[in-house]
Write a protein that holds these residues in place. Structure first.
Motif, short mmCIF file in Angstrom:
data_model
loop_
_atom_site.label_atom_id
_atom_site.label_comp_id
_atom_site.label_asym_id
_atom_site.label_seq_id
_atom_site.Cartn_x
_atom_site.Cartn_y
_atom_site.Cartn_z
N GLU A 68 39.04 12.81 -12.92
CA GLU A 68 38.40 14.10 -12.69
C GLU A 68 38.49 14.38 -11.21
O GLU A 68 38.11 13.56 -10.39
CB GLU A 68 36.96 14.09 -13.17
CG GLU A 68 36.20 12.89 -12.67
CD GLU A 68 34.93 12.62 -13.43
OE1 GLU A 68 33.87 12.68 -12.79
OE2 GLU A 68 35.02 12.37 -14.63
N ARG A 69 39.02 15.50 -10.83
CA ARG A 69 39.28 15.80 -9.43
C ARG A 69 38.18 16.70 -8.88
O ARG A 69 38.12 17.86 -9.20
CB ARG A 69 40.64 16.48 -9.28
CG ARG A 69 41.01 16.75 -7.86
CD ARG A 69 42.34 17.49 -7.82
NE ARG A 69 43.17 17.01 -6.78
CZ ARG A 69 43.99 15.98 -6.82
NH1 ARG A 69 44.12 15.31 -7.89
NH2 ARG A 69 44.71 15.64 -5.82
N PRO A 70 37.28 16.14 -8.04
CA PRO A 70 36.27 16.97 -7.39
C PRO A 70 36.88 17.82 -6.29
O PRO A 70 37.95 17.51 -5.79
CB PRO A 70 35.27 15.96 -6.83
CG PRO A 70 35.99 14.66 -6.78
CD PRO A 70 37.16 14.73 -7.72
N ALA A 71 36.19 18.87 -5.93
CA ALA A 71 36.68 19.75 -4.86
C ALA A 71 36.62 19.01 -3.53
O ALA A 71 35.60 18.42 -3.18
CB ALA A 71 35.85 21.01 -4.80
N ALA A 72 37.69 19.04 -2.78
CA ALA A 72 37.75 18.35 -1.48
C ALA A 72 37.25 19.27 -0.38
O ALA A 72 37.50 20.46 -0.39
CB ALA A 72 39.18 17.92 -1.18
N SER A 73 36.55 18.68 0.59
CA SER A 73 36.14 19.45 1.75
C SER A 73 37.19 19.35 2.86
O SER A 73 37.23 20.18 3.74
CB SER A 73 34.77 18.98 2.25
OG SER A 73 34.79 17.60 2.52
N ALA A 74 38.03 18.32 2.80
CA ALA A 74 39.17 18.17 3.72
C ALA A 74 40.15 17.22 3.04
O ALA A 74 39.74 16.31 2.33
CB ALA A 74 38.71 17.59 5.05
N SER A 75 41.44 17.44 3.25
CA SER A 75 42.40 16.53 2.64
C SER A 75 43.64 16.39 3.51
O SER A 75 43.97 17.28 4.29
CB SER A 75 42.78 17.00 1.24
OG SER A 75 43.45 18.23 1.29
N TRP A 76 44.29 15.25 3.38
CA TRP A 76 45.53 14.94 4.07
C TRP A 76 46.52 14.44 3.03
O TRP A 76 46.15 13.74 2.10
CB TRP A 76 45.31 13.83 5.11
CG TRP A 76 44.51 14.23 6.28
CD1 TRP A 76 44.99 14.59 7.50
CD2 TRP A 76 43.08 14.32 6.37
NE1 TRP A 76 43.93 14.90 8.34
CE2 TRP A 76 42.76 14.75 7.67
CE3 TRP A 76 42.04 14.09 5.47
CZ2 TRP A 76 41.46 14.94 8.09
CZ3 TRP A 76 40.75 14.30 5.88
CH2 TRP A 76 40.47 14.71 7.19
N ARG A 77 47.78 14.75 3.22
CA ARG A 77 48.87 14.30 2.34
C ARG A 77 50.04 13.93 3.23
O ARG A 77 50.44 14.71 4.07
CB ARG A 77 49.24 15.43 1.39
CG ARG A 77 50.30 15.09 0.38
CD ARG A 77 50.56 16.27 -0.55
NE ARG A 77 49.43 16.59 -1.39
CZ ARG A 77 49.31 16.19 -2.66
NH1 ARG A 77 50.25 15.48 -3.20
NH2 ARG A 77 48.25 16.51 -3.35
N ILE A 78 50.57 12.72 3.05
CA ILE A 78 51.68 12.27 3.88
C ILE A 78 52.64 11.43 3.05
O ILE A 78 52.21 10.65 2.21
CB ILE A 78 51.17 11.47 5.11
CG1 ILE A 78 52.31 11.12 6.06
CG2 ILE A 78 50.41 10.24 4.68
CD1 ILE A 78 51.86 10.55 7.38
N ALA A 79 53.92 11.63 3.29
CA ALA A 79 54.96 10.80 2.67
C ALA A 79 55.15 9.57 3.54
O ALA A 79 55.27 9.67 4.76
CB ALA A 79 56.26 11.58 2.53
#
Length: 150
Positions: free
Chosen positions: A8-19
């Motif tokens: 279940e994916r809660p709403a994020a207040s900040a997120s980062w995505r990196i390869a």
């Protein structure tokens, strides 16, 4: 297992995505990203635990998947804690992540404790299929201010 293994994916207040590269060099980069994300926002999740569990997920993705496709790290800071996901190209679920094993790890072996650590130290963990493989994740709750290390 701690908490639910359902995704279940809660709403994020900040997120980062990196390869990240499909090599052992990805582990310290992933740890640094998690440490920086939690420190910059003075987030209340336990940074040491987040770094350790992230290193385990990334190391497993590098060791147990083939090819040189990048591994993706996603860090989401939530009001209730943080969630870290590692995406890899192998659709096979990680063994024994969401169910305890009957035997203890051999104390003389270097391997066999990563998933145990993730189950024991996270508030919940699991995996889900993605369009290009799978995502393996864990969550950590925020630590109340009066209990945070100085």
């Amino acid at each position: 297992m701690n908490g639910t293994a359902l995704y279940e994916r809660p709403a994020a207040s900040a997120s980062w995505r990196i390869a990240l590269p499909h090599s052992a060099a990805a582990v310290p980069v992933a740890r640094a990203l998690v440490r920086t994300a939690l420190a910059e926002l003075e987030h209340g999740a336990d940074s040491d635990t987040a770094e350790l569990l992230t290193a385990e997920l990334v190391a497993n993705a590098v060791e147990h998947t083939t090819g040189d496709a990048p591994i993706e790290l996603v860090v989401e800071l939530l009001p209730s804690g943080c969630q870290v996901e590692v995406h890899d190209p192998d659709p096979a679920p990680p063994g024994n992540l969401t169910r305890p094993v009957d035997t203890e790890p051999d104390p003389w072996q270097e391997h066999g404790r990563g998933l145990l650590l993730i189950r024991a130290l996270s508030s919940s963990c699991g995996h889900r299929p993605t369009g290009s493989g799978k995502a393996v994740w864990f969550r950590l709750p925020t630590v109340p201010p009066q209990r945070r290390p100085v």
